[in-house]
Design a protein around this motif. Structure first.
Motif, short mmCIF file in Angstrom:
data_model
loop_
_atom_site.label_atom_id
_atom_site.label_comp_id
_atom_site.label_asym_id
_atom_site.label_seq_id
_atom_site.Cartn_x
_atom_site.Cartn_y
_atom_site.Cartn_z
N PRO A 37 -3.56 4.42 0.67
CA PRO A 37 -3.70 3.07 1.24
C PRO A 37 -5.12 2.78 1.72
O PRO A 37 -5.57 1.63 1.70
CB PRO A 37 -2.71 3.08 2.41
CG PRO A 37 -1.69 4.10 2.04
CD PRO A 37 -2.43 5.16 1.29
N SER A 38 -5.85 3.82 2.12
CA SER A 38 -7.22 3.64 2.58
C SER A 38 -8.19 3.39 1.44
O SER A 38 -9.35 3.02 1.67
CB SER A 38 -7.67 4.88 3.36
OG SER A 38 -7.62 6.03 2.53
N GLY A 39 -7.75 3.61 0.20
CA GLY A 39 -8.60 3.36 -0.96
C GLY A 39 -9.10 4.60 -1.65
O GLY A 39 -9.62 4.54 -2.77
N GLY A 40 -8.97 5.77 -1.03
CA GLY A 40 -9.42 7.01 -1.65
C GLY A 40 -8.47 7.49 -2.74
O GLY A 40 -7.30 7.11 -2.78
N LEU A 41 -8.97 8.34 -3.61
CA LEU A 41 -8.19 8.87 -4.71
C LEU A 41 -7.15 9.86 -4.19
O LEU A 41 -7.47 10.77 -3.42
CB LEU A 41 -9.12 9.56 -5.72
CG LEU A 41 -8.45 10.19 -6.95
CD1 LEU A 41 -7.85 9.11 -7.83
CD2 LEU A 41 -9.46 11.03 -7.73
N GLN A 42 -5.90 9.68 -4.62
CA GLN A 42 -4.86 10.65 -4.28
C GLN A 42 -4.53 11.54 -5.47
O GLN A 42 -4.35 12.74 -5.33
CB GLN A 42 -3.59 9.92 -3.80
CG GLN A 42 -2.54 10.86 -3.17
CD GLN A 42 -1.56 11.41 -4.18
OE1 GLN A 42 -1.13 10.71 -5.09
NE2 GLN A 42 -1.21 12.67 -4.03
N HIS A 43 -4.45 10.95 -6.66
CA HIS A 43 -4.06 11.73 -7.83
C HIS A 43 -4.67 11.17 -9.09
O HIS A 43 -4.55 9.98 -9.39
CB HIS A 43 -2.53 11.75 -7.98
CG HIS A 43 -2.06 12.39 -9.25
ND1 HIS A 43 -1.76 11.67 -10.39
CD2 HIS A 43 -1.87 13.69 -9.56
CE1 HIS A 43 -1.40 12.50 -11.35
NE2 HIS A 43 -1.45 13.72 -10.88
#
Length: 584
Positions: free
Chosen positions: A442-448
């Motif tokens: 949700p913060s905009g960073g890459l998760q996967h």
């Protein structure tokens, strides 16, 4: 059977007891001077596996022999040579023999305990020779007594719990120059040389004045044999020289029957994290596997399936979404689905309820969701908690789509059209068996953006890695597919017939972790590629329901257990894939 000299009383031999059950021959008696009793075959002597000699003042006094009298115990094991016979010789041609197979049954000793009481010094040798015979091992172990000699072996069973027909765990401490064993009341014997050991400061503080360096790593953890069950009596036995010493004994208490409940208890036992993989491989990994497998044998009844809204005859994609703990995310997903024509008109949405605590509230929400969002929904309730793999496999058994999308309830679309694009890309690239989108926090960073495999030397196990996690997502070319070693099951698309061919998700894992990478590796083994489409992005809140299951140390140890199982299945493949270059 005896021969003795009646003149000078200088020599003789006699047989006291004979135990013979076709597999084990134990002979006790006495000899004086040149007299012998032996097992012979075709004029050759057959040496015993165990021979112990003791003083026999009772015989010397009764016969008034002038030469020393020695008592003996000898043990032989099958196979016995053809024509074997017991032979007694006392010199000057005095001999007597009896064929082994023709020895009168009335003269056989039926009770090994009588021999053990008379030949205490032979217990150690008999224990070593008969450990594959639980009935006889039990007799030997249960004939031992406590010994509190200064400097002798010491120990204690602190915790011992078991599940019938599965096994259990024993935790305690032992110290002293001896070999230690656990023997239960069925005769099952386990040597503590293979126990997991660690340092116990309380033992060092209490016993170091007498035992010094022997106090190091006194703590032990040992798996119990599958024969152990609640109420089983287990003895901690020490083998020191020729003697056996009873150190401590305890009744096994009931361990939790459920695999997760057992794990909560067992994982709290004091074993350092870096020793956990070793522990699973040698001790309670097998017990947990049995409990997980047992849990899959229950609840074979037909699932409850409820549908609302128009039912498509042949959906393009079935969305399978397990629900556990929380179901408030359903509103957020459906809100996005209602804006997506492909999902509303060409897909079926299946929510698989995997939690008895939310089953009724979810079933009661079906009408409300239809009234609010007008998205056709199918609810599937299997009657019990099955875990991530079991829930997805249950949904797969109900799904009717040509393709199946496994989707977590906390994955929220960011714009319409994402599934249609993913579906078309899989159709256009038949060499790929599985495709996943990029997932964003949700913060905009890459998760996967795909998974890789990394060996963690401190833990001794391969783990799943998400390269770039938390960093800004790199720019992705439109329409691209990047091959990856594996992809997350949080959002994963494949053909339904392919999932059925490989057997769906493996249901050997505990709670969650590694089911998705295991699935991907099964697809790769079958000849398909696994890819990520980085230009298709969804938001992933990640593991919102796992807080209900547990966190911290327990979750970390569950991860290690699943990593150990994953490595046990795919160790060589993981090593090979770790050498692949991560290409952007």
């Amino acid at each position: 059977m005896a021969i003795d000299a009646t003149g000078a009383r200088r020599g003789g031999a006699g047989l006291d007891r004979l135990f013979f059950d076709g597999d084990v021959l134990i002979l006790t008696g006495w000899t004086c001077g040149a007299a012998t009793i032996s097992l012979s075959s075709e004029s050759r002597l057959v040496p015993p596996v165990v021979r112990v000699e003791v003083e026999r003042p009772d015989v010397a006094s009764a016969y008034a022999f002038s030469n020393p009298v020695r008592g003996f115990l000898c043990l032989w094991r099958a196979p016995f040579p053809k024509g074997a016979e017991l032979l007694a010789e006392a010199g000057a041609g005095r001999r007597k023999s009896v064929a082994l197979q023709s020895f009168p049954s009335s003269d056989l000793e039926p009770d090994l305990n009588r021999i053990l009481l008379e030949y205490v010094a032979a217990r150690g040798g008999l224990f070593d020779a008969l450990r594959d015979r639980p009935d006889l091992t039990r007799a030997i172990a249960w004939s031992t007594v406590h010994s509190a000699q200064p400097g002798g072996p010491r120990g204690h069973i602190d915790i011992m719990k078991a599940v019938a027909d599965a096994g259990g765990l024993c935790v305690g401490w032992s110290l002293g120059l001896a070999d230690f064993f656990l023997v239960d009341d069925t005769g099952a014997c386990q040597e503590l040389s293979g126990a997991l050991r660690w340092n116990r400061p309380d033992i060092v503080e209490g016993f170091s004045p007498d035992y010094g360096a022997e106090c190091a790593e006194a703590g032990f953890l040992q798996a119990l044999a599958p024969t152990a069950k609640p109420g089983t009596r287990v003895r901690l036995i020490a083998r020191t020289g020729d003697d056996l010493v009873l150190i401590h004994e305890r009744l096994a208490e009931p361990a939790p029957l459920d695999a997760v409940g057992y794990a909560r208890w067992a994982f709290a036992l004091p074993v350092p994290p870096e020793r956990m993989v070793e522990r699973f491989a040698s001790h309670d990994g097998a017990v947990l596997r049995r409990l997980v497998a047992r849990s899959r044998q229950h609840g074979k009844s037909e699932p409850v399936v409820r549908r609302i809204g128009p039912v498509l005859e042949a959906p393009d994609v079935s969305l399978l979404i397990p629900l556990y703990g929380r179901f408030d995310f359903v509103d957020h997903q459906l809100l996005e689905f209602t804006e997506d024509p492909f999902i509303k008109e060409r897909c079926e949405v299946l929510y698989v309820v995997d939690d008895p605590n939310i089953a009724q509230p979810v079933l009661s929400s079906l009408d409300r969701w239809w009234q609010l969002f007008r998205v056709p929904i199918t609810l599937v309730w299997g009657g019990r908690n099955r875990g991530f793999s079991g829930a997805n496999n249950l949904g797969l058994s109900v799904a009717r789509g040509r393709k199946v999308l496994f989707l977590n309830s906390d994955v929220i679309p960011r714009a319409p059209g994402w599934l249609e694009a993913l579906n078309e890309r899989l159709d256009e690239n038949g060499d790929f068996g599985l495709l996943a989108p990029r997932l964003i926090f949700p913060s905009g960073g890459l998760q996967h953006d795909g998974m890789a495999f990394e060996f963690e030397p401190n833990l001794g196990v391969w783990i799943n890695d998400h390269p770039g996690k938390g960093l800004p997502a790199p720019k992705a070319p439109a329409g691209s597919i990047i091959e990856r070693p594996a992809a997350t099951g949080a959002c994963l698309l494949g053909r339904r017939e392919d999932f059925l061919k490989i057997g769906g998700f493996s249901e050997i894992f505990l709670i969650g972790d590694f089911e998705d990478s295991d699935l991907c590796l099964k697809f790769r083994r079958a000849g398909w590629k696994v890819g990520v489409c980085p230009d298709i992005e969804l938001t992933h809140l990640e593991r919102q329901s796992f807080g209900i299951i547990g966190s911290g140390e327990f979750r970390a140890r569950v991860m290690l257990f699943n990593a150990w199982q994953h490595q046990d299945l795919w160790g060589k493949t993981l090593e090979e894939l770790s050498g692949e270059i991560w290409v952007e």
